[in-house]
Motif scaffolding. Structure first.
Motif, PDB file in Angstrom:
ATOM      1  N   THR A 233       8.451  -7.537   3.609  1.00  0.00           N
ATOM      2  CA  THR A 233       9.820  -7.114   3.873  1.00  0.00           C
ATOM      3  C   THR A 233      10.727  -8.289   4.231  1.00  0.00           C
ATOM      4  O   THR A 233      11.932  -8.201   4.092  1.00  0.00           O
ATOM      5  CB  THR A 233       9.867  -6.114   5.039  1.00  0.00           C
ATOM      6  OG1 THR A 233       9.293  -6.727   6.176  1.00  0.00           O
ATOM      7  CG2 THR A 233       9.118  -4.858   4.713  1.00  0.00           C
TER       8      THR A 233
ATOM      9  N   LEU B 159      -8.707  -1.287  -0.732  1.00  0.00           N
ATOM     10  CA  LEU B 159      -7.588  -1.640   0.150  1.00  0.00           C
ATOM     11  C   LEU B 159      -7.705  -3.083   0.635  1.00  0.00           C
ATOM     12  O   LEU B 159      -6.699  -3.789   0.746  1.00  0.00           O
ATOM     13  CB  LEU B 159      -7.519  -0.681   1.327  1.00  0.00           C
ATOM     14  CG  LEU B 159      -6.975   0.712   1.003  1.00  0.00           C
ATOM     15  CD1 LEU B 159      -6.838   1.520   2.262  1.00  0.00           C
ATOM     16  CD2 LEU B 159      -5.656   0.644   0.281  1.00  0.00           C
TER      17      LEU B 159
ATOM     18  N   LEU C   5      -6.656  -5.172  -2.263  1.00  0.00           N
ATOM     19  CA  LEU C   5      -5.204  -5.069  -2.407  1.00  0.00           C
ATOM     20  C   LEU C   5      -4.501  -5.950  -1.385  1.00  0.00           C
ATOM     21  O   LEU C   5      -3.581  -6.701  -1.710  1.00  0.00           O
ATOM     22  CB  LEU C   5      -4.805  -3.606  -2.214  1.00  0.00           C
ATOM     23  CG  LEU C   5      -3.342  -3.246  -2.340  1.00  0.00           C
ATOM     24  CD1 LEU C   5      -2.943  -3.256  -3.794  1.00  0.00           C
ATOM     25  CD2 LEU C   5      -3.077  -1.877  -1.750  1.00  0.00           C
TER      26      LEU C   5
ATOM     27  N   LYS D  31     -13.384   2.690   9.996  1.00  0.00           N
ATOM     28  CA  LYS D  31     -12.325   3.337   9.220  1.00  0.00           C
ATOM     29  C   LYS D  31     -10.958   2.742   9.523  1.00  0.00           C
ATOM     30  O   LYS D  31     -10.057   2.782   8.685  1.00  0.00           O
ATOM     31  CB  LYS D  31     -12.301   4.839   9.531  1.00  0.00           C
ATOM     32  CG  LYS D  31     -13.490   5.560   8.946  1.00  0.00           C
ATOM     33  CD  LYS D  31     -13.519   7.005   9.404  1.00  0.00           C
ATOM     34  CE  LYS D  31     -14.755   7.690   8.861  1.00  0.00           C
ATOM     35  NZ  LYS D  31     -14.960   8.998   9.490  1.00  0.00           N
TER      36      LYS D  31
ATOM     37  N   VAL E  60      13.170   0.040   0.340  1.00  0.00           N
ATOM     38  CA  VAL E  60      11.759  -0.012   0.737  1.00  0.00           C
ATOM     39  C   VAL E  60      10.871   0.465  -0.397  1.00  0.00           C
ATOM     40  O   VAL E  60       9.862  -0.165  -0.725  1.00  0.00           O
ATOM     41  CB  VAL E  60      11.533   0.838   2.010  1.00  0.00           C
ATOM     42  CG1 VAL E  60      10.057   1.018   2.264  1.00  0.00           C
ATOM     43  CG2 VAL E  60      12.189   0.191   3.202  1.00  0.00           C
TER      44      VAL E  60
ATOM     45  N   PHE F 279       1.841  -5.258   3.780  1.00  0.00           N
ATOM     46  CA  PHE F 279       3.092  -4.636   3.335  1.00  0.00           C
ATOM     47  C   PHE F 279       4.271  -5.136   4.160  1.00  0.00           C
ATOM     48  O   PHE F 279       5.343  -5.424   3.639  1.00  0.00           O
ATOM     49  CB  PHE F 279       3.015  -3.110   3.490  1.00  0.00           C
ATOM     50  CG  PHE F 279       2.334  -2.422   2.352  1.00  0.00           C
ATOM     51  CD1 PHE F 279       2.841  -2.531   1.078  1.00  0.00           C
ATOM     52  CD2 PHE F 279       1.194  -1.684   2.547  1.00  0.00           C
ATOM     53  CE1 PHE F 279       2.223  -1.906   0.013  1.00  0.00           C
ATOM     54  CE2 PHE F 279       0.567  -1.049   1.489  1.00  0.00           C
ATOM     55  CZ  PHE F 279       1.074  -1.164   0.232  1.00  0.00           C
ATOM     56  N   LEU F 280       4.060  -5.221   5.483  1.00  0.00           N
ATOM     57  CA  LEU F 280       5.187  -5.545   6.364  1.00  0.00           C
ATOM     58  C   LEU F 280       5.682  -6.970   6.158  1.00  0.00           C
ATOM     59  O   LEU F 280       6.872  -7.242   6.271  1.00  0.00           O
ATOM     60  CB  LEU F 280       4.787  -5.338   7.822  1.00  0.00           C
ATOM     61  CG  LEU F 280       4.544  -3.897   8.236  1.00  0.00           C
ATOM     62  CD1 LEU F 280       4.415  -3.797   9.731  1.00  0.00           C
ATOM     63  CD2 LEU F 280       5.647  -2.992   7.755  1.00  0.00           C
TER      64      LEU F 280
ATOM     65  N   PRO G  15      -9.477  -1.191   7.448  1.00  0.00           N
ATOM     66  CA  PRO G  15      -8.647  -1.349   6.242  1.00  0.00           C
ATOM     67  C   PRO G  15      -7.148  -1.166   6.508  1.00  0.00           C
ATOM     68  O   PRO G  15      -6.340  -1.884   5.932  1.00  0.00           O
ATOM     69  CB  PRO G  15      -9.167  -0.255   5.310  1.00  0.00           C
ATOM     70  CG  PRO G  15     -10.515   0.039   5.761  1.00  0.00           C
ATOM     71  CD  PRO G  15     -10.525  -0.175   7.232  1.00  0.00           C
ATOM     72  N   TYR G  16      -6.802  -0.241   7.413  1.00  0.00           N
ATOM     73  CA  TYR G  16      -5.387  -0.072   7.768  1.00  0.00           C
ATOM     74  C   TYR G  16      -4.838  -1.362   8.362  1.00  0.00           C
ATOM     75  O   TYR G  16      -3.754  -1.813   8.017  1.00  0.00           O
ATOM     76  CB  TYR G  16      -5.203   1.039   8.801  1.00  0.00           C
ATOM     77  CG  TYR G  16      -5.393   2.429   8.291  1.00  0.00           C
ATOM     78  CD1 TYR G  16      -4.337   3.105   7.706  1.00  0.00           C
ATOM     79  CD2 TYR G  16      -6.602   3.070   8.414  1.00  0.00           C
ATOM     80  CE1 TYR G  16      -4.485   4.394   7.245  1.00  0.00           C
ATOM     81  CE2 TYR G  16      -6.772   4.367   7.949  1.00  0.00           C
ATOM     82  CZ  TYR G  16      -5.712   5.015   7.368  1.00  0.00           C
ATOM     83  OH  TYR G  16      -5.867   6.275   6.916  1.00  0.00           O
TER      84      TYR G  16
ATOM     85  N   PHE H 230       8.109  -1.581  -2.420  1.00  0.00           N
ATOM     86  CA  PHE H 230       6.726  -1.102  -2.417  1.00  0.00           C
ATOM     87  C   PHE H 230       6.170  -1.059  -3.837  1.00  0.00           C
ATOM     88  O   PHE H 230       5.091  -1.580  -4.123  1.00  0.00           O
ATOM     89  CB  PHE H 230       6.706   0.292  -1.789  1.00  0.00           C
ATOM     90  CG  PHE H 230       5.353   0.883  -1.637  1.00  0.00           C
ATOM     91  CD1 PHE H 230       4.578   0.571  -0.538  1.00  0.00           C
ATOM     92  CD2 PHE H 230       4.854   1.757  -2.584  1.00  0.00           C
ATOM     93  CE1 PHE H 230       3.338   1.119  -0.389  1.00  0.00           C
ATOM     94  CE2 PHE H 230       3.610   2.295  -2.441  1.00  0.00           C
ATOM     95  CZ  PHE H 230       2.844   1.987  -1.334  1.00  0.00           C
TER      96      PHE H 230
ATOM     97  N   VAL I  39      -4.229  -3.798   5.518  1.00  0.00           N
ATOM     98  CA  VAL I  39      -3.281  -3.558   4.426  1.00  0.00           C
ATOM     99  C   VAL I  39      -1.850  -3.381   4.941  1.00  0.00           C
ATOM    100  O   VAL I  39      -0.894  -3.771   4.275  1.00  0.00           O
ATOM    101  CB  VAL I  39      -3.753  -2.363   3.568  1.00  0.00           C
ATOM    102  CG1 VAL I  39      -3.364  -1.031   4.182  1.00  0.00           C
ATOM    103  CG2 VAL I  39      -3.208  -2.455   2.162  1.00  0.00           C
ATOM    104  N   ILE I  40      -1.677  -2.810   6.125  1.00  0.00           N
ATOM    105  CA  ILE I  40      -0.307  -2.565   6.606  1.00  0.00           C
ATOM    106  C   ILE I  40       0.424  -3.874   6.922  1.00  0.00           C
ATOM    107  O   ILE I  40       1.580  -4.044   6.515  1.00  0.00           O
ATOM    108  CB  ILE I  40      -0.325  -1.582   7.786  1.00  0.00           C
ATOM    109  CG1 ILE I  40      -0.707  -0.194   7.265  1.00  0.00           C
ATOM    110  CG2 ILE I  40       1.028  -1.509   8.464  1.00  0.00           C
ATOM    111  CD1 ILE I  40      -0.844   0.849   8.325  1.00  0.00           C
TER     112      ILE I  40
ATOM    113  N   LEU J  59       7.850 -12.540  12.739  1.00  0.00           N
ATOM    114  CA  LEU J  59       7.141 -11.351  12.269  1.00  0.00           C
ATOM    115  C   LEU J  59       5.989 -11.745  11.355  1.00  0.00           C
ATOM    116  O   LEU J  59       4.909 -11.144  11.401  1.00  0.00           O
ATOM    117  CB  LEU J  59       8.116 -10.432  11.534  1.00  0.00           C
ATOM    118  CG  LEU J  59       7.565  -9.065  11.162  1.00  0.00           C
ATOM    119  CD1 LEU J  59       7.458  -8.191  12.386  1.00  0.00           C
ATOM    120  CD2 LEU J  59       8.446  -8.395  10.134  1.00  0.00           C
TER     121      LEU J  59
ATOM    122  N   MET K   9       3.175  -3.255  -5.614  1.00  0.00           N
ATOM    123  CA  MET K   9       1.976  -2.718  -6.257  1.00  0.00           C
ATOM    124  C   MET K   9       1.846  -3.239  -7.686  1.00  0.00           C
ATOM    125  O   MET K   9       0.782  -3.673  -8.105  1.00  0.00           O
ATOM    126  CB  MET K   9       2.041  -1.182  -6.302  1.00  0.00           C
ATOM    127  CG  MET K   9       1.985  -0.532  -4.961  1.00  0.00           C
ATOM    128  SD  MET K   9       0.662  -1.185  -4.024  1.00  0.00           S
ATOM    129  CE  MET K   9      -0.343   0.189  -3.850  1.00  0.00           C
TER     130      MET K   9
ATOM    131  N   ARG L  57     -11.961   2.028   0.349  1.00  0.00           N
ATOM    132  CA  ARG L  57     -11.815   1.109   1.480  1.00  0.00           C
ATOM    133  C   ARG L  57     -11.897  -0.337   1.003  1.00  0.00           C
ATOM    134  O   ARG L  57     -11.131  -1.195   1.426  1.00  0.00           O
ATOM    135  CB  ARG L  57     -12.895   1.365   2.519  1.00  0.00           C
ATOM    136  CG  ARG L  57     -12.741   2.680   3.196  1.00  0.00           C
ATOM    137  CD  ARG L  57     -13.828   2.881   4.230  1.00  0.00           C
ATOM    138  NE  ARG L  57     -14.189   4.271   4.301  1.00  0.00           N
ATOM    139  CZ  ARG L  57     -13.526   5.170   5.008  1.00  0.00           C
ATOM    140  NH1 ARG L  57     -12.498   4.805   5.714  1.00  0.00           N
ATOM    141  NH2 ARG L  57     -13.895   6.424   5.004  1.00  0.00           N
TER     142      ARG L  57
END
Lengths: 146, 405
Positions: B104, B258, B261, B89, B23, B100-101, B92-93, B27, B96-97, B132, B31, B255
């Motif tokens: 995988t 992200l 990104l 707030k 992982v 990432f997922l 952005p999560y 990651f 971005v999450i 997924l 990046m 923010r």
């Protein structure tokens, strides 16, 4: 469920990264609040009206039509994954199903539910004619302090 | 069914350690590749436009994106007063999450032996596999939608509404195109998709899905994901002339970083998924030394080619108009892909059934063509009837005050 372990770890790592960035930004970033900075961005004009919470109803239509297709796709996936075992029966079945959805789709399209842009052959809407350009310019220059 | 042999048996601490290493490596690779991708994009576009591009930070400006990223940490983080603070707030999560997922899932290389364990060179290989991807791309719509809505400002609101309509429209086409690959593979696992594509036709034509499925699913997929990740020519979300910065107009500092990104991560991941689904993933010629390395090299080369194609799109193609965008998605890509999927399914069973399906598809196409013409006429008629109706009805009182008085 063990196969999902890496995904969970990646989730944790991603969340840590995002929140870590916020913490770092909170430590490093300057904090000089000003009323103009926290006002909504309007290309330099001071906002005078409340936020318009309305947008064209077509977007809702798209969302609803999308649900039809999403459901179709959801049913297509089990078929696609098991198409080898189902054989002719499966193909006929899924074609019938697709046909039913397709007829609904053709009906929607024929009603203009998915027609967006400028209508062909229509003249400009007649509501624009009354605006006096001189008055409008004067209003914008005064900035509304009348 | 897909499953990583590493996680099939007893899970001891060595296994957990290997998973954590995988992982973290993924990651960091993600990046670094985002930093490189931004640099490549800026360099290539500046070349195509007769400019020099970034050339100050590091050799050839290689560290420019890193410098930009560090700079954004030192910028003031503004939260507009009219915004919904919590959702502002949270957005952005949500953006971005999922980015990432999704990564995988991508098979990066072959199968390796490490510390006495056998593992696949991909971070995760769950049985639901490609589902997924669909789930994550749906969640990233929430990121965009909530970001625009919670900003409490007009440009982000319009941008996000546009974006979500566009993303869900093309998600349907993308889903159908993925379904055709699933049909051929008989499994949802990305690893199975890759192993199915090993080998060649007649000894030299690679046994890749782009050839086995015909080119149409690939074309639909590349168009759909370009719209899905809001890349040009489908970047109406951030059409600068109309919407300033689109849904992230009000975002600043980290923010904004992200969101940026996430956008690039999604672009790279989607290039990788495309390679996985249609171009054999890590498949390629294998010289008889360094067996574990070559698949990785082939994978990176193929992904880089697709990333370059995205950049090329951006430099070469003008942005679409919104109605053209929606028409392309709904009235071209989805029907074409649906018919193609049914034809592929029928052809796998028997030839006569397949040709019957082709005939059915042509009839359906003609019907849809007629339906589109009727729909256009009806909405034109409605539009023309509006002035006439306005003359019949008494005009509403026009308000004389302007806003705040």
């Amino acid at each position: 469920m063990a196969q999902y372990l890496p995904i969970v770890i990646m989730l944790v790592l991603g969340a840590l990264f995002a929140s870590g960035s916020f913490v770092a930004s909170g430590l490093f970033a300057p904090r000089r609040p000003h009323r103009a900075k926290s006002a909504p961005y309007e290309c330099g004009i001071v906002p005078r009206t409340e936020l318009a919470e309305r947008f064209p109803v077509r977007f809702y239509l798209v969302a609803m039509i999308f649900i039809i297709f999403d459901i179709e796709i959801i049913f297509l996936y089990p078929f696609a994954a098991a198409a080898g075992e189902l054989g002719t029966f499966g193909v006929v079945e899924i074609a019938t199903f697709a046909l039913v959805v397709f007829i609904a789709f053709a009906y929607l399209v024929a009603n203009g539910a998915l027609s967006w842009g400028p209508k062909r052959g229509s003249s400009a809407p007649s509501g624009m004619g009354h605006i006096d350009l001189k008055e409008l310019t004067a209003l914008m220059v005064r900035g509304g302090h009348d | 069914m897909g499953s990583d042999p590493l996680l099939a048996g007893h899970i001891g601490w060595v296994v957990v350690l290997i998973v954590v290493i995988k992982v973290i490596v993924a990651f960091i690779a993600m990046m670094v590749s985002v930093l490189l991708a931004i640099w490549i994009e800026r360099k290539v576009i500046s070349d195509m436009q007769n400019r020099i591009g970034p050339n100050r930070a590091g050799p050839f400006g290689l560290l420019q994106s890193l410098a930009d990223g560090i700079k954004l940490f030192f910028k003031e983080d503004l939260i507009p007063e009219r915004s919904d603070k919590f959702i502002f707030k949270l957005a952005p999560y949500l953006s971005v999450i999922p980015a990432f997922l999704t990564f995988t899932l991508v098979p990066v290389g072959g199968i390796v032996h490490i510390f006495g364990h056998t593992t696949e060179l991909q971070v995760a290989d769950p049985p639901i596999g490609i589902l997924l991807l669909l789930a994550m791309s749906s969640i990233s719509v929430y990121g965009v939608m909530l970001a625009g809505w919670s900003s409490g400002s007009k440009y982000p609101l319009i941008g996000s509404v546009r974006a979500s309509a566009q993303m869900i429209s093309y998600e349907a086409a993308m889903g159908l195109s993925i379904a055709s690959v699933v049909l051929l593979t008989g499994s949802l696992s990305t690893r199975d998709m890759v192993t199915q594509q090993l080998g060649t036709f007649f000894g030299f034509i690679p046994h890749w899905n782009i050839i086995r499925l015909g080119v149409i699913p690939f074309l639909v997929f590349i168009i759909a994901i370009t719209a899905e990740v809001n890349r040009p020519p489908f970047d109406l979300v951030e059409a600068e002339q109309e919407l300033v910065g689109g849904f992230h107009t009000e975002y600043s500092s980290i923010r904004f970083a992200l969101f940026y990104l996430a956008e690039y991560m999604n672009t790279i991941t989607m290039s990788a998924i495309m390679v996985t689904m249609f171009f054999g993933g890590p498949d390629g010629p294998d010289p008889s030394f360094l067996h574990w390395l070559w698949p990785i090299v082939w994978f990176i080369v193929k992904t880089a080619v697709f990333f370059f194609i995205y950049v090329w799109f951006r430099a070469a193609l003008p942005r679409l108009r919104y109605d053209q965008l929606m028409d392309l998605g709904w009235k071209v890509l989805i029907p074409v892909m649906l018919v193609w999927l049914l034809v592929v399914a029928a052809m796998r069973v028997s030839r006569p059934l397949g040709f019957a399906m082709v005939g059915l598809g042509i009839v359906g196409g003609l019907l849809l063509y007629r339906a589109i013409a009727v729909g256009r006429d009806r909405s034109t008629a409605r539009e023309l009837a509006r002035p006439a109706r306005a003359e019949l009805e008494p005009p509403r009182e026009r308000r004389e005050d302007h806003g705040d008085s």
